[in-house]
Design a protein around this motif. Structure first.
Motif, short mmCIF file in Angstrom:
data_model
loop_
_atom_site.label_atom_id
_atom_site.label_comp_id
_atom_site.label_asym_id
_atom_site.label_seq_id
_atom_site.Cartn_x
_atom_site.Cartn_y
_atom_site.Cartn_z
N PHE A 242 -8.74 5.51 9.03
CA PHE A 242 -7.55 5.76 8.21
C PHE A 242 -7.40 7.24 7.90
O PHE A 242 -7.15 7.65 6.76
CB PHE A 242 -7.61 4.93 6.92
CG PHE A 242 -6.28 4.34 6.56
CD1 PHE A 242 -5.66 3.43 7.40
CD2 PHE A 242 -5.62 4.69 5.39
CE1 PHE A 242 -4.43 2.88 7.09
CE2 PHE A 242 -4.38 4.15 5.07
CZ PHE A 242 -3.80 3.24 5.92
N SER B 104 -6.13 -3.20 2.37
CA SER B 104 -7.43 -3.26 3.04
C SER B 104 -7.96 -4.70 3.11
O SER B 104 -7.58 -5.55 2.30
CB SER B 104 -8.43 -2.39 2.29
OG SER B 104 -8.61 -2.90 0.99
N PRO C 44 -6.10 -4.15 -11.21
CA PRO C 44 -6.82 -5.43 -11.08
C PRO C 44 -6.20 -6.53 -11.96
O PRO C 44 -6.06 -7.67 -11.50
CB PRO C 44 -8.24 -5.08 -11.53
CG PRO C 44 -8.37 -3.62 -11.24
CD PRO C 44 -7.03 -3.03 -11.53
N ARG D 47 -9.57 9.82 -2.24
CA ARG D 47 -10.48 8.77 -1.75
C ARG D 47 -10.49 8.75 -0.22
O ARG D 47 -11.53 8.69 0.43
CB ARG D 47 -9.93 7.46 -2.36
CG ARG D 47 -10.55 6.18 -2.01
CD ARG D 47 -10.06 5.12 -3.04
NE ARG D 47 -8.63 4.87 -3.04
CZ ARG D 47 -8.02 3.93 -2.34
NH1 ARG D 47 -8.69 3.13 -1.57
NH2 ARG D 47 -6.70 3.77 -2.41
N PRO E 79 0.82 -1.22 0.00
CA PRO E 79 0.00 0.00 0.00
C PRO E 79 0.86 1.28 0.00
O PRO E 79 2.09 1.20 0.10
CB PRO E 79 -0.76 -0.12 1.31
CG PRO E 79 0.23 -0.77 2.22
CD PRO E 79 1.09 -1.67 1.37
N LEU F 277 -10.35 -10.43 -1.77
CA LEU F 277 -10.39 -10.67 -3.22
C LEU F 277 -9.13 -11.43 -3.65
O LEU F 277 -9.20 -12.45 -4.36
CB LEU F 277 -10.49 -9.33 -3.96
CG LEU F 277 -10.34 -9.40 -5.47
CD1 LEU F 277 -11.66 -9.82 -6.09
CD2 LEU F 277 -9.92 -8.05 -6.05
P1 NAD Z 1 -6.11 -1.05 -0.68
O1 NAD Z 1 -6.45 -2.42 -0.28
O2 NAD Z 1 -7.10 -0.27 -1.44
O3 NAD Z 1 -4.77 -1.06 -1.56
C1 NAD Z 1 -3.59 -1.71 -1.14
C2 NAD Z 1 -2.78 -2.03 -2.38
O4 NAD Z 1 -3.48 -2.98 -3.16
C3 NAD Z 1 -2.56 -0.82 -3.27
O5 NAD Z 1 -1.29 -0.89 -3.82
C4 NAD Z 1 -3.62 -0.99 -4.32
O6 NAD Z 1 -3.29 -0.36 -5.53
C5 NAD Z 1 -3.63 -2.50 -4.47
N1 NAD Z 1 -4.86 -3.05 -5.02
C6 NAD Z 1 -6.11 -2.56 -4.96
N2 NAD Z 1 -6.96 -3.37 -5.64
C7 NAD Z 1 -6.23 -4.39 -6.12
C8 NAD Z 1 -6.51 -5.54 -6.91
N3 NAD Z 1 -7.74 -5.80 -7.36
N4 NAD Z 1 -5.48 -6.36 -7.22
C9 NAD Z 1 -4.24 -6.09 -6.81
N5 NAD Z 1 -3.90 -5.03 -6.06
C10 NAD Z 1 -4.90 -4.19 -5.72
O7 NAD Z 1 -5.67 -0.31 0.63
P2 NAD Z 1 -5.16 1.19 0.79
O8 NAD Z 1 -6.33 2.03 1.07
O9 NAD Z 1 -4.27 1.56 -0.31
O10 NAD Z 1 -4.25 1.02 2.08
C11 NAD Z 1 -4.76 1.16 3.32
C12 NAD Z 1 -5.19 -0.16 3.93
O11 NAD Z 1 -4.05 -0.97 4.14
C13 NAD Z 1 -5.81 0.04 5.27
O12 NAD Z 1 -6.92 -0.80 5.42
C14 NAD Z 1 -4.71 -0.34 6.22
O13 NAD Z 1 -5.15 -0.75 7.49
C15 NAD Z 1 -4.05 -1.45 5.47
N6 NAD Z 1 -2.67 -1.65 5.96
C16 NAD Z 1 -2.41 -2.77 6.68
C17 NAD Z 1 -1.14 -2.97 7.22
C18 NAD Z 1 -0.81 -4.17 8.03
O14 NAD Z 1 0.36 -4.45 8.21
N7 NAD Z 1 -1.80 -4.93 8.51
C19 NAD Z 1 -0.13 -2.02 6.97
C20 NAD Z 1 -0.44 -0.89 6.22
C21 NAD Z 1 -1.72 -0.72 5.71
#
Ligand code: NAD
Length: 505
Positions: free
Chosen positions: A411, A252, A232, A354, A170, A258
């Motif tokens: 967040f 997330s 995606p 967003r 992320p 997914l």
């Molecule tokens: P997100 O899930 O929307 O995106 C995370 C990553 O996944 C991004 O790089 C995004 O481009 C990619 N992504 C989105 N859709 C995808 C798909 N269909 N296929 C492949 N990749 C895809 O989350 P965000 O809003 O960018 O990040 C914040 C979230 O991450 C929050 O929920 C936060 O709590 C979580 N987070 C968790 C940790 C942990 O260690 N548990 C650490 C940091 C952030």
């Protein structure tokens, strides 16, 4: 809260102050080569504080991912046979180079993520610590010899690298979310294909440039950048390509579900570091000043955009008013909002539009159902000319238990403070959500410390502290916060298969 006086910033000029220009890469990295997307397409990256473009990078698609996976697969054949000592030496060189370049890496991170420079260079050091730690851990990925129940036989357990790993990270920790995965994978003997967040690809590419300088062989690390539009399809390839044997994702819960579903088709090993909704509990016997000070960082670090940020603050009714006053006074004294490169700023913009919409929506819905804003609640005055996604640190009271601000991860910089009457009640409310990443509480009663720590449904507990992340401890959650652990000696196991040998003598 103070507002920075630096109200106009030219982000491109700030980019040009990066001393080592070769750290700013616009091509992706496959098989040891810096390459354009097969389609020739690129996408723009902006500074979230100004919304100025700071550069563009390769916009790759699934066919580019296949090339990267093939390269990683070829490299795996030799990388897996290197000794742990050789891998440790290379990781150490990489670590040293990251530390030596932390000033430039920090500036780059501030410009693409908005994170204040102090936090950004802090993240570079934190990110590097995983490379150092896992380099050392590589040498300790021992197996076992188990006493056999049958005479004349030996039971031996060995650990072997899982193979090629697909990694998706992320935007909120552009450096450390990569090193926490790549460090462990490389130490274990795996090779990787990394897809960094499209908002923050430059930090990933700069790390890769330093890995190349450290002598990490071609194909061991591959970075595939892509826009949100191509995400995606790229994600699908990374989770369904049969050559990839493990997927490690941070993001997330919705996207994690997914990707885990997609990975099921080829039964890949998965690590999912997902969203949180951390309770932060202040008991009546707590050191209130310490709790208020710790909450500042725990809530507002990275403008509230961390998965372990306090999301719901519960304060015992007997100390509630005093705590709210201490906390809001501290915000007014300590928080300096502005561009992350401006002097003294410790609170930057939201990284995405967003994210900004999400907090504005949560705020409106809480207020509509009776919450009161006691501090903040607006876009800060005085920063209009900078142009980015700024929002004030905001404190609310009288927030109900069933609004999105309570039930979902925020967040962002919204801090609802709820009142509670008993330990039993607050634990029940703390555990009332679907996720369980971090939890925090403040108490000086040793009995309560163990009681509450044991019943909180989370993977990590901060007791009398709001800071829990370190490379030596296992990071990860329970419930819908994911599966697997990162960092610590547990972290390397995620990249190792266990094989057992039954040897008849
Ligand atoms: P997100 O899930 O929307 O995106 C995370 C990553 O996944 C991004 O790089 C995004 O481009 C990619 N992504 C989105 N859709 C995808 C798909 N269909 N296929 C492949 N990749 C895809 O989350 P965000 O809003 O960018 O990040 C914040 C979230 O991450 C929050 O929920 C936060 O709590 C979580 N987070 C968790 C940790 C942990 O260690 N548990 C650490 C940091 C952030």
């Amino acid at each position: 809260m103070h507002v920075s006086k630096m109200t106009t910033v030219n982000s491109m000029d700030e980019m040009s102050k990066i001393q080592d220009k070769s750290l700013v890469r616009s091509q992706a990295y496959i098989d040891g080569n810096w390459v354009d997307a097969g389609s020739g397409k690129t996408f723009d990256v902006t500074d979230p504080a100004t919304l100025h473009k700071i550069g563009s990078v390769a916009d790759m698609d699934a066919s580019d991912v296949q090339k990267a996976v093939d390269a990683a697969s070829r490299a795996f054949e030799s990388w897996k046979t290197t000794t742990a000592k050789q891998r440790a030496a290379l990781l150490r060189k990489w670590y040293d180079l990251i530390i030596a370049n932390s000033k430039d890496l920090g500036r780059l991170m501030t410009l693409e993520s908005g994170k204040p420079i102090g936090e950004a260079t802090g993240e570079v050091a934190y990110g590097a610590s995983f490379i150092e730690w896992f380099g050392e851990e590589a040498k300790r990925a021992y197996g076992d010899v188990v006493p056999s129940p049958i005479g004349g036989s030996r039971v031996v357990v060995m650990k072997q690298p899982v193979g090629v790993v697909g990694i998706i990270t992320p935007y909120n920790f552009p450096n450390a979310m990569i090193t926490r995965k790549v460090g462990a994978a490389l130490a274990a003997g795996c090779t990787v294909v990394v897809r960094p967040a499209h908002e923050t690809p430059f930090s990933a590419l700069a790390l890769c440039e330093l890995a190349e300088r450290a002598g990490i062989p071609p194909g061991v690390i591959n970075i595939v950048t892509c826009s949100g539009e191509n995400t995606p399809a790229v994600g699908k390839e990374l989770t369904t390509n049969p050559t990839i044997r493990k997927v490690s994702f941070t993001g997330s819960t919705a996207v994690g579900k997914l990707l885990m579903g997609q990975a099921a088709g080829t039964m890949k090993k998965v690590s999912m570091e997902l969203g949180g909704n951390a309770p932060f509990i202040v008991f009546e016997d707590a050191d209130l000043q310490r709790a208020a000070e710790q909450l500042i960082g725990c809530k507002f670090r990275n403008s509230g955009q961390t998965c372990v940020c306090a999301n719901r603050v519960y304060v015992h009714e007997s100390v509630y008013d005093e705590f709210v006053k201490r906390f809001t006074d501290l915000i007014q004294q300590k928080m300096h909002v502005g561009h992350g490169l401006a002097e003294g700023v410790n609170f930057g913009p939201m990284i995405t539009e967003r994210g900004m919409h999400k907090i504005e929506d949560q705020l409106k819905r809480a207020v509509d159902s009776g919450a009161r804003i006691v501090l903040g609640g607006n876009r800060p005055k005085g920063l209009e000319s900078i142009g980015g996604h700024f929002f004030e640190p905001t404190v609310l009271v009288d927030v109900s238990d069933d609004v999105p601000m309570t039930c979902e991860e925020t967040f962002g910089p919204l801090c609802p403070i709820y009142k509670f009457a008993s330990e039993e009640e607050v634990v029940k409310r703390a555990n009332s959500v679907d996720v369980g990443l971090a939890g925090y509480f403040f108490s000086r009663d040793i009995g309560r410390v163990f009681r509450v720590a044991e019943v909180l449904e989370v993977g990590m507990v901060g007791v009398n502290t709001g800071a829990i992340s370190t490379e030596v401890a296992p990071f990860g959650g329970v419930k819908e916060s994911g599966v697997g652990r990162e960092g610590s000696h547990y972290g390397i196991d995620e990249y190792l298969n266990i094989k057992y040998l039954n040897i008849s003598l």
